[in-house]
Write a protein that holds these residues in place. Structure first.
Motif, PDB file in Angstrom:
ATOM      1  N   ILE B  73       0.822  -1.210   0.000  1.00  0.00           N
ATOM      2  CA  ILE B  73       0.000   0.000   0.000  1.00  0.00           C
ATOM      3  C   ILE B  73       0.857   1.261   0.000  1.00  0.00           C
ATOM      4  CG2 ILE B  73      -1.797   1.262   1.255  1.00  0.00           C
ATOM      5  CD1 ILE B  73      -2.874  -1.479   2.140  1.00  0.00           C
ATOM      6  N   GLU B  74       1.836   1.330   0.926  1.00  0.00           N
ATOM      7  CA  GLU B  74       2.661   2.551   0.947  1.00  0.00           C
ATOM      8  C   GLU B  74       3.415   2.724  -0.377  1.00  0.00           C
ATOM      9  OE1 GLU B  74       3.661   3.648   5.537  1.00  0.00           O
ATOM     10  OE2 GLU B  74       5.072   2.325   4.514  1.00  0.00           O
ATOM     11  N   TRP B  75       3.807   1.639  -0.963  1.00  0.00           N
ATOM     12  CA  TRP B  75       4.508   1.731  -2.240  1.00  0.00           C
ATOM     13  C   TRP B  75       3.534   1.877  -3.423  1.00  0.00           C
ATOM     14  CZ3 TRP B  75       9.583  -1.283  -3.396  1.00  0.00           C
ATOM     15  CH2 TRP B  75      10.564  -0.929  -2.435  1.00  0.00           C
ATOM     16  N   GLU B  76       2.258   1.968  -3.104  1.00  0.00           N
ATOM     17  CA  GLU B  76       1.235   2.181  -4.133  1.00  0.00           C
ATOM     18  C   GLU B  76       1.191   1.086  -5.174  1.00  0.00           C
ATOM     19  OE1 GLU B  76       1.677   5.846  -6.188  1.00  0.00           O
ATOM     20  OE2 GLU B  76       2.160   6.879  -4.339  1.00  0.00           O
ATOM     21  N   VAL B  77       1.394  -0.146  -4.746  1.00  0.00           N
ATOM     22  CA  VAL B  77       1.376  -1.229  -5.726  1.00  0.00           C
ATOM     23  C   VAL B  77      -0.025  -1.844  -5.827  1.00  0.00           C
ATOM     24  CG1 VAL B  77       2.300  -3.504  -6.283  1.00  0.00           C
ATOM     25  CG2 VAL B  77       3.808  -1.741  -5.388  1.00  0.00           C
ATOM     26  N   ILE B  78      -0.650  -2.086  -4.680  1.00  0.00           N
ATOM     27  CA  ILE B  78      -1.888  -2.873  -4.722  1.00  0.00           C
ATOM     28  C   ILE B  78      -3.078  -2.135  -5.351  1.00  0.00           C
ATOM     29  CG2 ILE B  78      -3.613  -4.059  -3.296  1.00  0.00           C
ATOM     30  CD1 ILE B  78      -1.373  -5.028  -1.508  1.00  0.00           C
ATOM     31  N   PRO B  79      -3.393  -0.901  -4.920  1.00  0.00           N
ATOM     32  CA  PRO B  79      -4.574  -0.277  -5.544  1.00  0.00           C
ATOM     33  C   PRO B  79      -4.497  -0.212  -7.081  1.00  0.00           C
ATOM     34  CG  PRO B  79      -4.012   0.894  -3.545  1.00  0.00           C
ATOM     35  CD  PRO B  79      -2.896  -0.073  -3.805  1.00  0.00           C
ATOM     36  N   PRO B  80      -3.363   0.178  -7.667  1.00  0.00           N
ATOM     37  CA  PRO B  80      -3.327   0.157  -9.130  1.00  0.00           C
ATOM     38  C   PRO B  80      -3.494  -1.246  -9.721  1.00  0.00           C
ATOM     39  CG  PRO B  80      -1.597   1.579  -8.287  1.00  0.00           C
ATOM     40  CD  PRO B  80      -2.178   0.865  -7.108  1.00  0.00           C
ATOM     41  N   ILE B 145      -8.544   3.992  -0.724  1.00  0.00           N
ATOM     42  CA  ILE B 145      -7.333   3.513  -0.059  1.00  0.00           C
ATOM     43  C   ILE B 145      -6.099   4.219  -0.618  1.00  0.00           C
ATOM     44  CG2 ILE B 145      -5.855   1.480   0.205  1.00  0.00           C
ATOM     45  CD1 ILE B 145      -8.573  -0.133   0.240  1.00  0.00           C
ATOM     46  N   PHE B 146      -6.088   4.343  -1.923  1.00  0.00           N
ATOM     47  CA  PHE B 146      -4.967   5.008  -2.599  1.00  0.00           C
ATOM     48  C   PHE B 146      -4.780   6.426  -2.060  1.00  0.00           C
ATOM     49  CE2 PHE B 146      -3.428   7.585  -6.218  1.00  0.00           C
ATOM     50  CZ  PHE B 146      -2.264   6.912  -6.529  1.00  0.00           C
ATOM     51  N   LEU B 147      -5.873   7.162  -1.995  1.00  0.00           N
ATOM     52  CA  LEU B 147      -5.785   8.564  -1.575  1.00  0.00           C
ATOM     53  C   LEU B 147      -5.456   8.670  -0.083  1.00  0.00           C
ATOM     54  CD1 LEU B 147      -6.161  11.474  -2.660  1.00  0.00           C
ATOM     55  CD2 LEU B 147      -8.450  11.410  -1.704  1.00  0.00           C
ATOM     56  N   LEU B 258      -4.257  -6.810   0.507  1.00  0.00           N
ATOM     57  CA  LEU B 258      -4.902  -5.525   0.780  1.00  0.00           C
ATOM     58  C   LEU B 258      -5.743  -5.611   2.050  1.00  0.00           C
ATOM     59  CD1 LEU B 258      -5.598  -2.641  -0.377  1.00  0.00           C
ATOM     60  CD2 LEU B 258      -7.681  -3.676  -1.228  1.00  0.00           C
ATOM     61  N   GLY B 259      -6.625  -6.591   2.091  1.00  0.00           N
ATOM     62  CA  GLY B 259      -7.572  -6.680   3.200  1.00  0.00           C
ATOM     63  C   GLY B 259      -6.871  -6.826   4.531  1.00  0.00           C
ATOM     64  N   VAL B 260      -5.948  -7.777   4.595  1.00  0.00           N
ATOM     65  CA  VAL B 260      -5.333  -8.045   5.897  1.00  0.00           C
ATOM     66  C   VAL B 260      -4.471  -6.858   6.335  1.00  0.00           C
ATOM     67  CG1 VAL B 260      -3.301  -9.306   5.090  1.00  0.00           C
ATOM     68  CG2 VAL B 260      -4.321  -9.879   7.282  1.00  0.00           C
ATOM     69  N   SER B 261      -3.814  -6.182   5.382  1.00  0.00           N
ATOM     70  CA  SER B 261      -2.988  -5.034   5.807  1.00  0.00           C
ATOM     71  C   SER B 261      -3.837  -3.856   6.244  1.00  0.00           C
ATOM     72  CB  SER B 261      -2.015  -4.527   4.740  1.00  0.00           C
ATOM     73  OG  SER B 261      -1.825  -5.363   3.704  1.00  0.00           O
ATOM     74  N   ILE B 262      -4.955  -3.630   5.566  1.00  0.00           N
ATOM     75  CA  ILE B 262      -5.823  -2.525   5.994  1.00  0.00           C
ATOM     76  C   ILE B 262      -6.308  -2.793   7.415  1.00  0.00           C
ATOM     77  CG2 ILE B 262      -8.053  -1.394   5.623  1.00  0.00           C
ATOM     78  CD1 ILE B 262      -6.376  -0.664   3.407  1.00  0.00           C
ATOM     79  N   GLY B 263      -6.750  -4.028   7.646  1.00  0.00           N
ATOM     80  CA  GLY B 263      -7.229  -4.382   8.977  1.00  0.00           C
ATOM     81  C   GLY B 263      -6.153  -4.140  10.019  1.00  0.00           C
TER      82      GLY B 263
END
Lengths: 71, 368
Positions: B73-80, B145-147, B258-263
């Motif tokens: 997420i911080e590296w902006e890989v997953i949302p794209p 999430i991206f924003l 994505l899910g587990v890291s957001i949680g």
């Protein structure tokens, strides 16, 4: 006078609720078309008898495809 | 006794246990109610494991889930990458068939800006926080999430959970507003058949759209470019394998991370604050305002067009693909069962996704 039943939207033929020879009335459900995981019933445009069914279950149809013919 | 001292149970706090309950609630909603289970289930579990004392799963540099979070997420890989899959799943046909419906997708972004303003002016959030909350109104998970991860990472968990929860509740949130703002006669409007869109148009669109949108709002590039690449895979018809992988295998893989890291970003001490309640309230306001503005814009457009738009489809301008389009179909068929609005609603629905990404891009440009 034969009447065509057209697909009102593109999708998968989910279920065919009538068979050839069935008597139907206007607004009876004839076919269910699945699109975007939603079941959309197609209704009979008029009273009549099912003369021919042009599609089969699971088939992908485009909008305006002829689904069946009523008489 | 070092072993006894190392036991996590000694360090358990009431906040942690409260978070377990929240995690369990999300898992319950996912399993029992099937509310966005692909996201809420891993998020719920992520919350629980992030609130186990001494486990260190979110410890910077070494914690397992921290690594997922950092590189994903911080590296902006997953949302794209999620957008790549979404692009491969998306049929722009209904939107290209009636380009005027694009406006509805843009109109439904009003909720984003209204909420942004309210959060900043009245609720004491900073500009960056307010933008991350407002974007909930776009009803687009990966964009939110991206924003939020770029502007207000400390709110990421709350914003994501609010967004996904409300998306699951679209069938309850939208209909009352749609009924309130439309008359029976308007809901009965049958729309004129769309023209057929050729394959050539469908191939040209993702390429042109990428160039135009990224030239205008460069900050939207990561999401838009992947979205359109996925769509090009789909429409080209020559790379079925890539299209399949993007929308299935790859999408599923990144969804897990994505899910587990957001949680796991939701540790009790940071999460359990009054702010979170405000975020949920504002998120709801955002959803409602977006729905209303979409419907009202459709009514406004009807003042000038001969070829009337059924204003219900304006509600599909909040992205939430394809839930809000389904809601439109359902509401329309309540008054006229032979009115098939589903595919028309997909136009604003898809345009709404693009609209939300652009809104996020504008926030990033202005605030970062």
């Amino acid at each position: 006078m034969a009447e065509k039943v057209l697909a009102p939207l593109a999708g998968n033929i989910w279920e065919i609720l009538v068979k050839v020879g069935d008597k139907v009335q206007e607004d009876d459900e004839l076919v269910i078309i699945e699109a975007l995981k939603m079941e959309n019933p197609v209704y009979s445009p008029c009273d009549g008898v099912i003369k021919e069914i042009k599609v089969s279950k699971g088939e992908q149809v485009q909008e305006d495809a002829v689904l069946m013919i009523l008489e | 006794m070092p072993f006894l001292e190392a036991m996590g149970i000694l360090y358990l706090t009431p906040n942690m246990i409260t978070m377990w309950l929240i995690g369990l609630l999300l898992i319950y909603l996912a399993v029992k109610k099937q509310y966005e289970p692909l996201l809420l289930l891993p998020i719920g579990f992520g919350i629980i494991i992030a609130n186990l004392p001494e486990a260190g799963l979110m410890k910077p540099d070494t914690g397992l889930i921290w690594l997922f979070y950092h590189f994903g997420i911080e590296w902006e890989v997953i949302p794209p990458l999620i957008f790549l899959g979404l692009g491969a799943m998306t049929d722009f046909g209904p939107m290209l068939a009636q380009p005027r419906l694009i406006f509805l997708g843009a109109g439904a972004q009003v909720g984003v800006y209204v909420t942004f303003f309210v959060a900043y002016a009245f609720m004491g959030f900073s500009l960056k926080e307010a933008a991350s909350i407002g974007i909930i109104g776009g009803a687009d998970g990966p964009t939110t999430i991206f924003l939020a991860s770029k502007l207000a990472p400390h709110l990421l968990g709350a914003v994501a959970v609010a967004g996904y929860s409300y998306m699951a509740m679209v069938p309850f949130i939208q209909p009352p507003i749609m009924r309130l703002l439309t008359t029976d006669a308007e809901r009965r409007i049958r729309m004129k058949k769309s023209r057929k869109v050729t394959q050539r148009e469908k191939i040209i669109f993702p390429i042109t759209a990428t160039i135009v949108i990224v030239l205008l709002v460069p900050a939207s590039a990561p999401l838009i470019s992947m979205f359109m690449l996925g769509n090009l895979f789909r429409e080209s018809g020559v790379v079925g394998r890539l299209s399949d992988t993007a929308q299935n295998a790859l999408m599923n893989i990144v969804t897990i991370f994505l899910g587990v890291s957001i949680g796991a970003t939701m540790d009790g001490d940071h999460f359990l604050q009054k702010q979170v309640i405000y975020i949920f309230l504002l998120g709801l306001v955002a959803f409602m305002a977006s729905t209303a503005s979409g419907v009202l814009l459709a009514k406004f457009m009807n003042l000038f067009t001969k070829n009337k738009i059924n204003p219900l489809i304006g509600a599909a301008g909040v992205s939430a693909v394809p839930m809000s389009a389904r809601v439109v179909q359902k509401e329309g068929s309540r008054v006229d069962k032979k009115n098939y609005l589903l595919m028309f609603a997909m136009g604003p629905n898809i345009a709404g996704v693009i609209g939300t990404v652009i809104a996020a891009g504008i926030f990033l440009t202005m605030l970062q």
